[in-house]
Design an enzyme around this catalytic site. Structure first.
Site, short mmCIF file in Angstrom:
data_model
loop_
_atom_site.label_atom_id
_atom_site.label_comp_id
_atom_site.label_asym_id
_atom_site.label_seq_id
_atom_site.Cartn_x
_atom_site.Cartn_y
_atom_site.Cartn_z
N TYR A 164 43.04 40.52 16.95
CA TYR A 164 42.33 39.89 15.83
C TYR A 164 42.38 38.37 15.96
O TYR A 164 41.35 37.70 15.89
CB TYR A 164 42.95 40.35 14.50
CG TYR A 164 42.10 39.98 13.29
CD1 TYR A 164 40.92 40.66 13.03
CD2 TYR A 164 42.47 38.96 12.43
CE1 TYR A 164 40.13 40.33 11.93
CE2 TYR A 164 41.69 38.62 11.33
CZ TYR A 164 40.52 39.30 11.09
OH TYR A 164 39.74 38.97 10.00
N LYS A 168 39.14 36.04 16.65
CA LYS A 168 38.72 35.14 15.58
C LYS A 168 38.80 33.67 16.01
O LYS A 168 37.99 32.86 15.58
CB LYS A 168 39.55 35.39 14.30
CG LYS A 168 39.22 36.73 13.66
CD LYS A 168 37.76 36.77 13.20
CE LYS A 168 37.34 38.09 12.65
NZ LYS A 168 35.94 38.13 12.22
N1 LIG Z 1 38.70 40.55 3.93
C1 LIG Z 1 39.42 39.55 4.38
O1 LIG Z 1 40.50 39.25 3.85
C2 LIG Z 1 38.93 38.69 5.52
C3 LIG Z 1 39.56 37.46 5.74
C4 LIG Z 1 39.11 36.67 6.78
C5 LIG Z 1 38.04 37.07 7.56
N2 LIG Z 1 37.46 38.28 7.31
C6 LIG Z 1 36.34 38.66 8.16
O2 LIG Z 1 35.20 38.84 7.35
C7 LIG Z 1 34.35 39.83 7.93
C8 LIG Z 1 34.04 40.89 6.90
O3 LIG Z 1 35.25 41.47 6.48
P1 LIG Z 1 35.33 42.45 5.23
O4 LIG Z 1 36.70 42.29 4.68
O5 LIG Z 1 34.17 42.28 4.35
O6 LIG Z 1 35.25 43.86 6.00
P2 LIG Z 1 34.75 45.30 5.49
O7 LIG Z 1 35.44 46.27 6.37
O8 LIG Z 1 34.92 45.41 4.01
O9 LIG Z 1 33.19 45.26 5.83
C9 LIG Z 1 32.76 45.09 7.16
C10 LIG Z 1 31.35 45.57 7.32
O10 LIG Z 1 31.02 45.42 8.72
C11 LIG Z 1 30.48 46.64 9.18
N3 LIG Z 1 30.73 46.79 10.61
C12 LIG Z 1 31.91 47.08 11.21
N4 LIG Z 1 31.73 47.20 12.53
C13 LIG Z 1 30.43 46.97 12.78
C14 LIG Z 1 29.64 46.95 13.95
N5 LIG Z 1 30.16 47.24 15.15
N6 LIG Z 1 28.31 46.64 13.85
C15 LIG Z 1 27.75 46.40 12.64
N7 LIG Z 1 28.46 46.41 11.49
C16 LIG Z 1 29.78 46.69 11.56
C17 LIG Z 1 31.15 47.73 8.35
O11 LIG Z 1 30.41 48.94 8.37
C18 LIG Z 1 31.20 47.06 6.98
O12 LIG Z 1 30.00 47.28 6.26
C19 LIG Z 1 35.08 40.35 9.16
O13 LIG Z 1 34.60 39.68 10.29
C20 LIG Z 1 36.52 39.97 8.88
O14 LIG Z 1 37.27 39.83 10.06
C21 LIG Z 1 37.87 39.10 6.30
#
Ligand SMILES: NC(=O)c1ccc[n+]([C@@H]2O[C@H](COP(=O)([O-])OP(=O)(O)OC[C@H]3O[C@@H](n4cnc5c(N)ncnc54)[C@H](O)[C@@H]3O)[C@@H](O)[C@H]2O)c1
Length: 263
Positions: A164, A168
């Site tokens: 991760y 990132k």
């Molecule tokens: N939630 C957090 O705390 C957080 C913090 C920092 C960064 N992020 C980043 O933000 C982004 C979204 O995170 P989230 O928490 O909303 O995640 P989530 O799991 O709630 O949603 C992710 C979405 O991406 C889709 N997805 C996954 N793999 C895929 C693929 N191969 N192709 C197309 N779509 C795909 C999933 O189906 C889902 O709809 C990610 O990149 C995550 O690393 C999240």
């Protein structure tokens, strides 16, 4: 200090975004869906690209006027199909949000090559494919905005998150690299580095007892996790003309998490 999360803005505050054509990967849920809603509120035309077919269907039902493509960002044909949909539905693309991503929370000695590869494919190669497809359209039109969703873990390290953290930080660097490569074509590229936000991704880790949400809130100077809407508000600002001189940046949105260096 425990600052309250503000409700999502409902007004059009960036009129320059009206009618802009926005593609959001992983837009069916979580932060991606909140970003889609926030752009829709500014009058943008929205396309969602997501691997979760049922989730995509649900998102399209609640986001009126949006179009969607089912597929994975890791599949070059699916990426091409998503951008072809932008061409068909809207005649091109102005803004791409590379949001699709997965967590990979495991001690490195237990991390299989397959898991490592999966994180790289989705979190890194998927972003490369979408940036390239976006710029193939943005270079001839001499304008565009690309936003990569990185993380606090693209900036600082945490244990048991090698794949991760590595992916990132790579997409944060990709934003810098592409910003300087494509600035002459009128394309801005930035990365967002959010702290923890309450989404399915985080809920799963809480349920599996891989993270402790109360401890995380305590560790955050602002005393709480982010909301997906707060991250979406930053994405919309960075895509707007108000941010026209901002490119090649990794913009933190973490309640003070990365600034904090005490106990
Ligand atoms: N939630 C957090 O705390 C957080 C913090 C920092 C960064 N992020 C980043 O933000 C982004 C979204 O995170 P989230 O928490 O909303 O995640 P989530 O799991 O709630 O949603 C992710 C979405 O991406 C889709 N997805 C996954 N793999 C895929 C693929 N191969 N192709 C197309 N779509 C795909 C999933 O189906 C889902 O709809 C990610 O990149 C995550 O690393 C999240």
């Amino acid at each position: 200090m425990n600052s309250e999360a503000a409700p999502h803005t409902t007004e059009v505050i960036y009129p320059d975004l009206t009618q802009k054509r926005v593609l959001i990967t992983g837009g069916a849920a979580g932060i991606g869906y909140a970003i889609a809603e926030a752009f829709a509120k500014q009058g943008c035309r929205i396309a969602l690209f997501d691997v979760d077919e049922a989730g995509l269907e649900r998102a399209l039902n609640s986001l009126r006027g949006a179009v969607g493509k089912h597929g994975s960002v890791t599949d070059p044909d699916a990426v091409n199909a998503a951008f072809a949909l932008m061409d068909e539905a809207f005649g091109g693309v102005d803004i791409v949000v590379n949001n699709a991503g997965i967590s990979m929370n495991k001690p490195t000695l237990e991390l299989s090559l397959q898991e490592w590869q999966k994180a790289l494919d989705i979190n890194l190669t998927g972003v490369f494919l979408c940036c390239q497809a976006a710029a193939r359209r943005m270079v001839p039109q001499r304008s565009g905005v690309i936003l990569n969703i990185s993380s606090i873990y693209g900036v600082v390290a945490a244990p048991n998150r090698l794949a991760y953290c590595a992916t990132k930080s790579a997409v944060a660097m990709m934003a810098k690299e592409l910003a300087i490569e494509w600035a002459e074509h009128g394309i801005r590229v930035n990365a967002l580095a959010p702290g923890y936000a309450r989404t399915a991704l985080v809920e799963q880790l809480v349920e599996a007892q891989r993270i402790d949400d109360r401890a995380l809130a305590k560790r955050t100077p602002l005393g709480r996790l982010a909301t997906a809407e707060e991250i979406a508000d930053l994405a919309v600002f960075l895509a707007s003309d108000k941010a026209r001189y901002i490119t090649g940046q990794v913009v933190g949105i973490d309640g003070g998490w990365t600034a904090y260096g005490y106990i």
